[in-house]
Design a protein around this motif. Structure first.
Motif, PDB file in Angstrom:
ATOM      1  N   GLY A 111     -16.505   7.292  -1.264  1.00 14.25           N
ATOM      2  CA  GLY A 111     -15.977   6.917   0.053  1.00 14.25           C
ATOM      3  C   GLY A 111     -17.085   6.774   1.079  1.00 14.25           C
ATOM      4  N   SER A 126     -18.701   4.317   2.222  1.00 15.48           N
ATOM      5  CA  SER A 126     -18.856   3.078   3.005  1.00 15.48           C
ATOM      6  C   SER A 126     -18.234   3.194   4.385  1.00 15.48           C
ATOM      7  CB  SER A 126     -18.216   1.907   2.256  1.00 15.48           C
ATOM      8  OG  SER A 126     -16.811   2.096   2.198  1.00 15.48           O
ATOM      9  N   SER A 127     -17.560   4.308   4.666  1.00 15.40           N
ATOM     10  CA  SER A 127     -16.770   4.348   5.901  1.00 15.40           C
ATOM     11  C   SER A 127     -16.466   5.795   6.305  1.00 15.40           C
ATOM     12  CB  SER A 127     -15.452   3.606   5.629  1.00 15.40           C
ATOM     13  OG  SER A 127     -14.569   3.713   6.711  1.00 15.40           O
ATOM     14  N   ILE A 177     -15.663   9.449   7.116  1.00 15.09           N
ATOM     15  CA  ILE A 177     -16.205  10.778   6.782  1.00 15.09           C
ATOM     16  C   ILE A 177     -17.277  10.681   5.696  1.00 15.09           C
ATOM     17  CG2 ILE A 177     -15.571  12.990   5.718  1.00 15.09           C
ATOM     18  CD1 ILE A 177     -12.861  12.742   7.284  1.00 15.09           C
ATOM     19  N   ASP A 204     -14.493   0.505  -7.975  1.00 10.81           N
ATOM     20  CA  ASP A 204     -13.107   0.796  -7.603  1.00 10.81           C
ATOM     21  C   ASP A 204     -12.628   2.005  -8.404  1.00 10.81           C
ATOM     22  OD1 ASP A 204     -10.406   0.936  -7.159  1.00 10.81           O
ATOM     23  OD2 ASP A 204     -10.082  -1.235  -7.244  1.00 10.81           O
ATOM     24  N   LEU A 205     -12.369   3.090  -7.706  1.00 13.38           N
ATOM     25  CA  LEU A 205     -12.005   4.341  -8.391  1.00 13.38           C
ATOM     26  C   LEU A 205     -10.630   4.295  -9.043  1.00 13.38           C
ATOM     27  CD1 LEU A 205     -13.528   6.899  -5.859  1.00 13.38           C
ATOM     28  CD2 LEU A 205     -14.273   6.510  -8.220  1.00 13.38           C
ATOM     29  N   ALA A 213     -15.026  11.972  -0.901  1.00 15.94           N
ATOM     30  CA  ALA A 213     -14.402  11.627   0.386  1.00 15.94           C
ATOM     31  C   ALA A 213     -13.533  10.383   0.264  1.00 15.94           C
ATOM     32  CB  ALA A 213     -15.469  11.411   1.456  1.00 15.94           C
ATOM     33  N   ALA A 258      -9.873  17.297   1.329  1.00 13.45           N
ATOM     34  CA  ALA A 258      -8.405  17.319   1.265  1.00 13.45           C
ATOM     35  C   ALA A 258      -7.876  16.920   2.642  1.00 13.45           C
ATOM     36  CB  ALA A 258      -7.935  18.694   0.807  1.00 13.45           C
ATOM     37  N   TYR A 284       0.927  11.467   0.207  1.00 10.82           N
ATOM     38  CA  TYR A 284      -0.437  11.821   0.618  1.00 10.82           C
ATOM     39  C   TYR A 284      -0.643  13.339   0.618  1.00 10.82           C
ATOM     40  CZ  TYR A 284      -4.523  12.122   3.731  1.00 10.82           C
ATOM     41  OH  TYR A 284      -5.757  12.402   4.283  1.00 10.82           O
ATOM     42  N   LYS A 326      -3.186  15.858  -1.638  1.00 13.73           N
ATOM     43  CA  LYS A 326      -4.211  16.752  -1.088  1.00 13.73           C
ATOM     44  C   LYS A 326      -3.955  18.196  -1.513  1.00 13.73           C
ATOM     45  CE  LYS A 326      -6.520  13.526   1.039  1.00 13.73           C
ATOM     46  NZ  LYS A 326      -7.863  13.162   0.585  1.00 13.73           N
ATOM     47  N   ILE A 380      -9.403  13.120  12.485  1.00 16.14           N
ATOM     48  CA  ILE A 380     -10.787  12.731  12.763  1.00 16.14           C
ATOM     49  C   ILE A 380     -10.771  11.235  13.059  1.00 16.14           C
ATOM     50  CG2 ILE A 380     -13.129  12.587  11.787  1.00 16.14           C
ATOM     51  CD1 ILE A 380     -12.183  15.462  11.767  1.00 16.14           C
ATOM     52  N   THR A 398     -11.701   8.069  12.498  1.00 20.45           N
ATOM     53  CA  THR A 398     -12.386   7.205  11.523  1.00 20.45           C
ATOM     54  C   THR A 398     -11.582   5.909  11.420  1.00 20.45           C
ATOM     55  OG1 THR A 398     -11.030   8.009   9.715  1.00 20.45           O
ATOM     56  CG2 THR A 398     -13.081   9.214  10.129  1.00 20.45           C
ATOM     57  N   MET A 424      -8.065   6.546  10.292  1.00 14.44           N
ATOM     58  CA  MET A 424      -7.208   7.180  11.291  1.00 14.44           C
ATOM     59  C   MET A 424      -6.892   6.223  12.433  1.00 14.44           C
ATOM     60  SD  MET A 424      -5.351   9.594  11.800  1.00 14.44           S
ATOM     61  CE  MET A 424      -5.639  10.594  10.363  1.00 14.44           C
TER      62      MET A 424
END
Ligand SMILES: NC(=O)c1ccc[n+]([C@@H]2O[C@H](COP(=O)([O-])OP(=O)(O)OC[C@H]3O[C@@H](n4cnc5c(N)ncnc54)[C@H](O)[C@@H]3O)[C@@H](O)[C@H]2O)c1
Length: 249
Positions: free
Chosen positions: A16, A18-19, A21, A61-62, A88, A139, A153, A157, A186, A188, A191
């Motif tokens: 994660g 690239s953006s 957190i 790509d995960l 992240a 998380a 979601y 977590k 946060i 981002t 968000m």
């Protein structure tokens, strides 16, 4: 005195990156002396950030769980064994129970949980790590509080939070620590786009829930750095809630 919070000579893999957190984690780990390996999907963003961090990147790509073993082999072959890992990468889906379909859970669980566990399976192998591997999974406070519409979601977590307990015990004999960091809101890109879906009233209500106001990405990256540094030596199986006082109310 040696700085116990330094990441000097540590190699850290960050998903994660690239953006938001993950990006902040990459930048701050680099500033604390780490060699950073960035993983995400957006190749252009990864290229720019890895240049700034003097790091390397892998665009991946995960969702492709089957390819993770080969990816970790390649990463370690090209960069050496790992000292730290931050997961992240994550996606969010807000839907009420009545609208959720199995595919919705599956897509969220795949990126948020299963990809992390698949990475852990390989990086905890002694061929791929140094002696004191330290792991942080991002998380969310929704793992411990209730919020309508977040079932897919928040339960993903929650799976990370309970998973680190099992793994802390399983991996301690290998000198591996593993913890969750659970952020409150946060600011981002993830968000900001979620905030756009709220009414003014809902937005104000959300902000007022945080006695210290909303968080910034470094509030989370600094906690990760602490856990990845030598200062985190004796901390494992925990969920660090970093939320500006949200859950204290
Ligand atoms: N921002 C918040 O308020 C907040 C609060 C609690 C938890 N979190 C968690 O923090 C983490 C980071 O969130 P953020 O706000 O920085 O989000 P973001 O959308 O800014 O970044 C998400 C990152 O995950 C990566 N990613 C998503 N799907 C991927 C896939 N299939 N393969 C590879 N990479 C993928 C993206 O490329 C991006 O780099 C997430 O796990 C999120 O759930 C965020």
């Amino acid at each position: 005195m040696n700085n116990p919070f330094s990441l000097e000579s540590k190699t850290i893999l960050i998903t994660g990156a690239s953006s938001g957190i993950g990006k902040q984690c990459a930048e701050d780990c680099y500033k604390l002396g780490a060699k950073v390996i960035l993983l995400a999907r957006n190749e252009q963003a990864l290229k720019t950030i890895s240049k700034e961090c003097n790091g390397v990147y892998y665009s991946y790509d995960l969702n492709n769980l089957e390819g993770i073993k080969a990816l970790i082999q390649q990463i370690v072959l090209e960069n050496g064994p790992l000292d730290g890992f931050i997961h992240a990468a994550g996606i969010e889906k807000t839907l009420p129970l009545k609208n959720l379909k199995p595919d919705d859970y599956e897509s969220v669980y795949r990126v948020n949980v299963l990809s992390a566990y698949e990475i852990l399976k390989h990086i905890t192998n002694k061929k791929f790590r140094n002696e004191h591997l330290k792991i942080v999974l991002i998380a969310s406070i929704t793992s411990v509080i209730g919020r309508a519409g977040t079932l897919a979601y928040s339960s993903s977590k929650g799976a990370l939070v309970s998973g680190v307990k099992a793994l802390a015990v399983e991996l301690a004999p290998k000198n591996i620590t593993i913890n969750c960091v659970s952020p409150g809101t946060i600011l981002t890109p993830m968000m900001k786009s979620f905030f756009e879906t709220l009414t003014d009233e809902e937005r104000q209500k959300r902000i007022q829930g945080f006695p210290l106001g909303l968080g910034i990405p470094s509030d989370i990256s600094y906690t990760c750095i602490f856990l990845l540094s030598n200062a985190g030596r004796w901390i494992t199986g925990q969920n660090f809630i970093i939320d500006g006082g949200y859950t204290a109310l």
